[in-house]
Motif scaffolding. Structure first.
Motif, mmCIF file in Angstrom:
data_model
loop_
_atom_site.group_PDB
_atom_site.id
_atom_site.type_symbol
_atom_site.label_atom_id
_atom_site.label_comp_id
_atom_site.label_asym_id
_atom_site.label_seq_id
_atom_site.Cartn_x
_atom_site.Cartn_y
_atom_site.Cartn_z
ATOM 1 N N ASN A 199 0.881 -1.217 -0.003
ATOM 2 C CA ASN A 199 0.094 0.043 -0.009
ATOM 3 C C ASN A 199 0.961 1.154 -0.083
ATOM 4 O O ASN A 199 2.111 0.839 0.083
ATOM 5 N N GLY A 200 0.084 2.313 -0.079
ATOM 6 C CA GLY A 200 1.021 3.765 -0.144
ATOM 7 C C GLY A 200 1.919 3.994 0.938
ATOM 8 O O GLY A 200 2.907 4.611 0.891
ATOM 9 N N THR A 201 1.374 3.556 2.448
ATOM 10 C CA THR A 201 1.758 3.632 3.745
ATOM 11 C C THR A 201 3.328 3.170 3.510
ATOM 12 O O THR A 201 4.334 3.498 3.808
ATOM 13 N N GLN A 202 3.287 1.738 3.115
ATOM 14 C CA GLN A 202 4.524 1.147 2.998
ATOM 15 C C GLN A 202 5.404 1.586 1.999
ATOM 16 O O GLN A 202 6.603 1.403 2.145
ATOM 17 N N ALA A 203 4.965 1.998 0.728
ATOM 18 C CA ALA A 203 5.948 2.726 -0.267
ATOM 19 C C ALA A 203 6.431 3.702 0.226
ATOM 20 O O ALA A 203 7.937 3.938 0.031
ATOM 21 N N ILE A 204 5.918 4.720 0.922
ATOM 22 C CA ILE A 204 6.468 5.797 1.523
ATOM 23 C C ILE A 204 7.680 5.414 2.360
ATOM 24 O O ILE A 204 8.833 5.868 2.712
ATOM 25 N N SER A 205 7.130 4.414 3.454
ATOM 26 C CA SER A 205 8.236 3.987 4.483
ATOM 27 C C SER A 205 9.388 3.245 3.891
ATOM 28 O O SER A 205 10.612 3.639 4.211
ATOM 29 N N ILE A 206 9.192 2.325 2.866
ATOM 30 C CA ILE A 206 10.273 1.896 2.238
ATOM 31 C C ILE A 206 11.133 3.048 1.374
ATOM 32 O O ILE A 206 12.506 2.825 1.605
ATOM 33 N N GLY A 207 10.758 3.937 0.912
ATOM 34 C CA GLY A 207 11.409 4.948 0.111
ATOM 35 C C GLY A 207 12.106 5.873 1.416
ATOM 36 O O GLY A 207 13.241 6.320 1.072
ATOM 37 N N ALA A 208 11.705 5.995 2.411
ATOM 38 C CA ALA A 208 12.396 6.740 3.595
ATOM 39 C C ALA A 208 13.553 5.877 3.940
ATOM 40 O O ALA A 208 14.692 6.275 4.071
ATOM 41 N N ILE A 209 13.441 4.480 4.217
ATOM 42 C CA ILE A 209 14.447 3.693 4.485
ATOM 43 C C ILE A 209 15.577 3.769 3.332
ATOM 44 O O ILE A 209 16.711 3.729 3.471
ATOM 45 N N ALA A 210 15.131 3.573 2.087
ATOM 46 C CA ALA A 210 16.069 3.805 1.010
ATOM 47 C C ALA A 210 16.611 5.192 0.940
ATOM 48 O O ALA A 210 17.936 5.343 0.498
ATOM 49 N N GLY A 211 16.569 6.217 1.365
ATOM 50 C CA GLY A 211 16.697 7.560 1.546
ATOM 51 C C GLY A 211 17.850 7.592 2.584
ATOM 52 O O GLY A 211 18.318 8.688 2.927
ATOM 53 N N GLY A 212 17.982 6.476 3.645
ATOM 54 C CA GLY A 212 18.666 6.583 4.588
ATOM 55 C C GLY A 212 18.113 6.984 5.900
ATOM 56 O O GLY A 212 18.790 7.546 7.086
ATOM 57 N N VAL A 213 16.965 7.041 6.089
ATOM 58 C CA VAL A 213 16.379 7.490 7.422
ATOM 59 C C VAL A 213 17.009 6.650 8.649
ATOM 60 O O VAL A 213 16.801 5.581 8.599
ATOM 61 N N ASN A 214 17.163 7.316 9.603
ATOM 62 C CA ASN A 214 17.555 6.911 10.739
ATOM 63 C C ASN A 214 17.181 7.438 12.056
ATOM 64 O O ASN A 214 17.360 7.105 13.252
ATOM 65 N N TYR A 215 15.908 8.415 11.804
ATOM 66 C CA TYR A 215 15.362 8.929 12.837
ATOM 67 C C TYR A 215 13.987 9.443 12.487
ATOM 68 O O TYR A 215 13.979 9.905 11.463
ATOM 69 N N ILE A 216 12.910 9.093 13.295
ATOM 70 C CA ILE A 216 11.813 9.694 13.116
ATOM 71 C C ILE A 216 11.137 10.009 14.335
ATOM 72 O O ILE A 216 11.093 9.419 15.421
ATOM 73 N N SER A 217 10.504 11.251 14.221
ATOM 74 C CA SER A 217 9.936 11.804 15.372
ATOM 75 C C SER A 217 8.514 12.589 15.027
ATOM 76 O O SER A 217 8.326 13.034 14.057
ATOM 77 N N SER A 218 7.432 11.872 15.477
ATOM 78 C CA SER A 218 6.200 12.083 14.959
ATOM 79 C C SER A 218 5.160 12.105 16.146
ATOM 80 O O SER A 218 5.287 11.279 17.161
ATOM 81 N N TYR A 219 4.284 12.714 16.171
ATOM 82 C CA TYR A 219 3.047 12.586 16.823
ATOM 83 C C TYR A 219 1.711 11.930 16.264
ATOM 84 O O TYR A 219 1.403 12.343 15.010
ATOM 85 N N PRO A 220 1.263 10.804 16.576
ATOM 86 C CA PRO A 220 0.165 10.242 15.860
ATOM 87 C C PRO A 220 -0.816 11.003 15.426
ATOM 88 O O PRO A 220 -1.407 11.534 16.057
ATOM 89 N N MET A 221 -1.323 10.604 14.069
ATOM 90 C CA MET A 221 -2.215 11.565 13.609
ATOM 91 C C MET A 221 -2.875 10.807 12.285
ATOM 92 O O MET A 221 -1.893 10.630 11.266
ATOM 93 N N SER A 222 -4.057 10.070 12.096
ATOM 94 C CA SER A 222 -4.417 9.568 11.058
ATOM 95 C C SER A 222 -4.502 10.496 9.780
ATOM 96 O O SER A 222 -4.827 11.799 9.968
ATOM 97 N N PRO A 223 -4.045 10.125 8.585
ATOM 98 C CA PRO A 223 -3.733 8.657 8.077
ATOM 99 C C PRO A 223 -2.050 8.530 8.013
ATOM 100 O O PRO A 223 -1.554 7.580 7.285
ATOM 101 N N ALA A 224 -1.438 9.407 8.707
ATOM 102 C CA ALA A 224 0.125 9.253 8.785
ATOM 103 C C ALA A 224 0.707 8.492 9.813
ATOM 104 O O ALA A 224 1.913 8.070 9.361
#
Length: 563
Positions: A199-224
C-alpha cells in the motif's frame, strides 16, 4: 478496452473486512492484476465501511463507482450504496440484510447467502469473513492451493484448530460459489506472480529507508500514523531511532535537531498536525537545516473528515512558515513514485539544506496494488556534509547559495546555528546589508533546485491537442480514463514535483489547445500555482472535495464533456 471486475465488501469495523482484502489481494495477484481501496467511517467499531477490490487483465490503479459484485456483511451495509448498483450488479448477503423496500427499488439481483450458518458449520461464526473469501475465490476461479498458503501464513501464530477451521470455512464458501456465475469474464494474466502487494504507506516508508532515514519523530495522526508504525517495526533491522513525540511542535523540532547533529530524519503527520509545525519549518528555513516532512492529507478544515481523502494541503506546504525561504514539494501517484520520490526527498533536503515535503493522502496510503521488482538508486544516499576547519563559515556566501554544512564534533571548526538573522559565522546580527545578503543567498537556491527538477510523466498521445494535468492520487483514475478513451489527441501530464515548478511543465502545456486540471480540492490549488508561477491558464478545472477519490467513470464523463 479494460477488462475488470469490481467487487465491494460492505460491513462494520470488526467484521474482518481487512482480512478479506489482504488475503484476497494476495491470492488474486497470482492470476490477475488487482487494486484495492477502502472507505472508512470515523468510528472505532460499527459504522459502515467498504472495501473495493478491482480485478483486471490490465494494470488497474483506480477506484470505480459502479459495482459488479456486492457482499453485504450486516443489516446496515446497503443504505449508502444504491447509487452504485445497477441491473448487472449481483448482491450477496444474509436474507435479512436487505429490506423489501430496498429490493423493490433496485434492479440488481440479490442472492441470499447464509454466511453465518456456513461459518458455524466450519466451527465458529467468527469464520464468516473466510467463508466470504472462499466464496469470492470460487466465483472467479482462483487457485485453492495458493489461497491455502496465504491463509496458513496469515494465521501462523494461531493454534492448529483455528488454522484448520479457517481452511474448512474457505472450502465451504468455495463450494457454495460453484452454483453461481459472475457478470464479467476476465482473461487471466500471470505477469504479477513475482510482484509484491504494497500500500502507499509501505511505499513511502520503504522510500524513507532507501533514503537513509535513521530517525523519525512524530505525533500520531491518521492517516500518517501507519508510516510511524512501519518504521518503528523496522527500527531494529535498519537502525532507525523512533520517537513518539509529546506533540507536533516537539516532533518537528526534534527532526530539525537531529539533522543538525548529522541524522537523516523524517516527520510524518496530517494537515492538522502540520499546522502546529509551521514555526519549526521557518526554523529549518533560516538555519538552513534539512528536514523531510510527510503530510498525509485528509479533508479539513479542523478535524474535517478524518478518515477520508483530499488534496487540500498543497498550498499549506508551499506557503508554510513565516518569512521567505525555499522549499521543495513532491507528490507520488504510484507505489513506485512513493518509494523513489521519498528516497529523493532525503537527497534534496541534504543537498540544498531546505525542508522537503512529500504529499500523499488517505486514498493513496490505504490503497493496495502489486509492485514489480524495483532497482533503487544509490545516489540519494549521498551526503553533502563536510568536515569543518578552524576558519569554518557555516553560512558562507556562495554563488549557488549552498553553504558548507558541517555538524558539531566533525572537524575543528565551531558550528554555530541560530534562529535570528546571522552572519557567515552564524553569529546574530542586525546589519541590514548582511540581512539582504543572507536572504538573497537562501532564496537564490531555488534556481539551482530546478536543476534537479523531477520530470513529470506524460501518458497517452504525444501528438495531443487536449491535455489533462493532475497530481498525486488522481493518477490511476486519469490514466485509465485516458487510455480507454480511444482519443488520439488526448494526453495526461502527471506532475510529481509541485514546487518549485519548472518551465518543463509550461512547455508541455504550450502544445495543448485545451487544458483540464483535475484535483481533489475545492479551489484548484495546483491550477493556481500553474497560473502564478508559469502563466499556464487552463481552459477547464475538475474539482472534487467530498472526501471521496475520483472514479474512472467521473474522469471518463468529464473527458467526453470538455474534449
Amino acid at each position: 478496452m479494460f477488462q475488470s471486475l469490481t467487487l465491494v465488501l460492505s460491513g462494520s469495523a470488526g467484521q474482518g473486512l481487512k482480512t478479506i482484502e489482504e488475503l484476497l489481494a494476495a491470492t488474486v495477484k497470482e492470476s490477475y492484476n488487482v487494486f484495492t481501496s477502502q472507505e472508512i467511517m470515523s468510528r472505532i467499531r460499527g459504522g459502515n465501511n467498504t472495501i473495493e477490490i478491482r480485478i483486471g487483465k490490465e494494470d488497474v490503479y483506480a477506484y470505480k463507482d459502479q459495482i459488479d459484485i456486492l457482499f453485504l456483511l450486516n443489516k446496515s451495509s446497503y443504505y449508502r450504496l444504491p447509487d452504485r448498483v445497477g441491473s448487472h450488479t449481483k448482491i450477496f448477503g444474509e436474507e435479512s440484510f436487505m429490506t423489501q423496500d430496498e429490493l423493490n427499488a433496485t434492479q440488481a439481483q440479490f442472492t441470499p447467502l447464509a454466511v453465518a450458518s456456513i461459518a458455524k458449520e466450519a466451527g465458529s461464526v467468527l469464520y464468516s469473513n473466510i467463508v466470504i473469501l472462499g466464496f469470492i475465490a470460487g466465483l472467479i476461479g482462483l487457485e485453492k492451493d495458493i489461497a491455502y498458503i496465504k491463509i496458513k501464513q496469515k494465521f501462523a501464530s494461531k493454534n492448529e484448530s483455528i488454522i484448520n477451521g479457517n481452511l474448512k470455512a474457505f472450502n465451504l464458501g468455495y463450494e457454495k460459489a460453484q452454483n453461481h456465475s459472475i457478470p464479467i469474464s476476465i482473461d487471466k494474466t500471470y505477469t504479477h506472480k513475482d510482484k509484491k502487494i504494497l500500500n502507499g504507506t509501505q511505499a513511502i516508508s520503504i522510500g524513507a529507508i532507501a533514503g537513509g532515514v535513521n530517525y523519525i519523530s512524530s505525533y500520531p495522526m491518521s492517516p500518517a500514523t501507519g508510516v510511524l508504525e512501519y518504521l518503528a517495526d523496522k527500527g531494529d533491522e535498519f537502525g532507525i531511532v523512533v520517537e513518539q513525540a509529546e506533540d507536533e511542535i516537539a516532533a518537528i523540532n526534534m527532526c530539525i535537531g537531529s539533522w543538525y547533529t548529522g541524522a537523516r530524519s523524517l516527520v510524518t503527520t496530517s494537515g492538522g498536525g502540520f499546522a502546529l509545525m509551521e514555526e519549526g519549518i521557518s526554523l529549518s528555513g533560516i538555519t538552513e537545516t534539512p528536514a523531510v516532512i510527510h503530510i498525509a492529507q485528509r479533508p479539513g478544515p479542523g478535524t474535517g473528515l478524518p478518515t477520508r481523502t483530499e488534496q487540500g494541503d498543497l498550498t499549506l506546504a508551499v506557503y508554510s512558515g513565516h518569512g521567505e525561504f525555499p522549499r521543495i514539494v513532491l507528490a507520488p501517484g504510484t507505489l513506485e513514485d512513493g518509494i523513489l520520490l521519498t528516497q529523493k526527498a532525503f537527497y534534496l533536503a541534504d543537498k540544498y539544506q531546505v525542508p522537503v515535503f512529500v504529499l500523499s493522502d488517505q486514498y493513496y496510503l490505504d490503497s493496495k496494488a502489486p509492485l514489480k521488482s524495483l532497482t533503487i538508486p544509490d545516489q540519494p544516499l549521498k551526503t553533502f556534509m563536510v568536515e569543518s576547519d578552524e576558519d569554518y563559515l557555516r553560512y558562507k556566501l556562495t554563488e549557488n547559495g549552498i553553504s558548507p554544512r558541517a555538524i558539531p564534533g566533525l572537524g575543528k571548526g565551531l558550528v554555530k546555528c541560530d534562529s535570528d538573522e546571522h552572519d557567515e559565522r552564524g553569529s546574530i546580527t542586525e546589519d541590514f546589508n548582511i540581512r539582504i545578503q543572507m536572504n538573497d543567498k537562501r532564496l537564490g537556491k531555488e534556481k539551482y533546485i530546478l536543476e534537479d527538477y523531477i520530470s513529470p510523466e506524460i501518458i497517452g498521445s504525444h501528438e495531443y491537442k487536449n491535455l489533462i494535468i493532475g497530481w498525486g492520487s488522481t493518477y490511476g483514475a486519469i490514466k485509465e480514463a485516458v487510455l480507454s478513451s480511444g482519443k488520439d489527441d488526448l494526453a495526461f501530464l502527471h506532475v510529481r514535483q509541485l514546487f518549485p515548478l519548472s518551465q518543463v511543465i509550461a512547455d508541455y502545456a504550450s502544445k495543448a489547445d485545451n487544458i483540464l486540471v483535475v484535483e481533489n480540492n475545492a479551489t484548484g490549488q495546483l491550477n493556481n500555482l500553474l497560473k502564478l508561477n508559469l502563466n499556464i491558464n487552463s481552459t477547464n478545472t475538475y474539482l472534487k472535495y467530498n472526501g471521496v477519490p475520483f472514479t474512472v467513470e467521473e474522469i471518463d464523463a468529464k473527458i467526453k464533456e470538455v474534449f
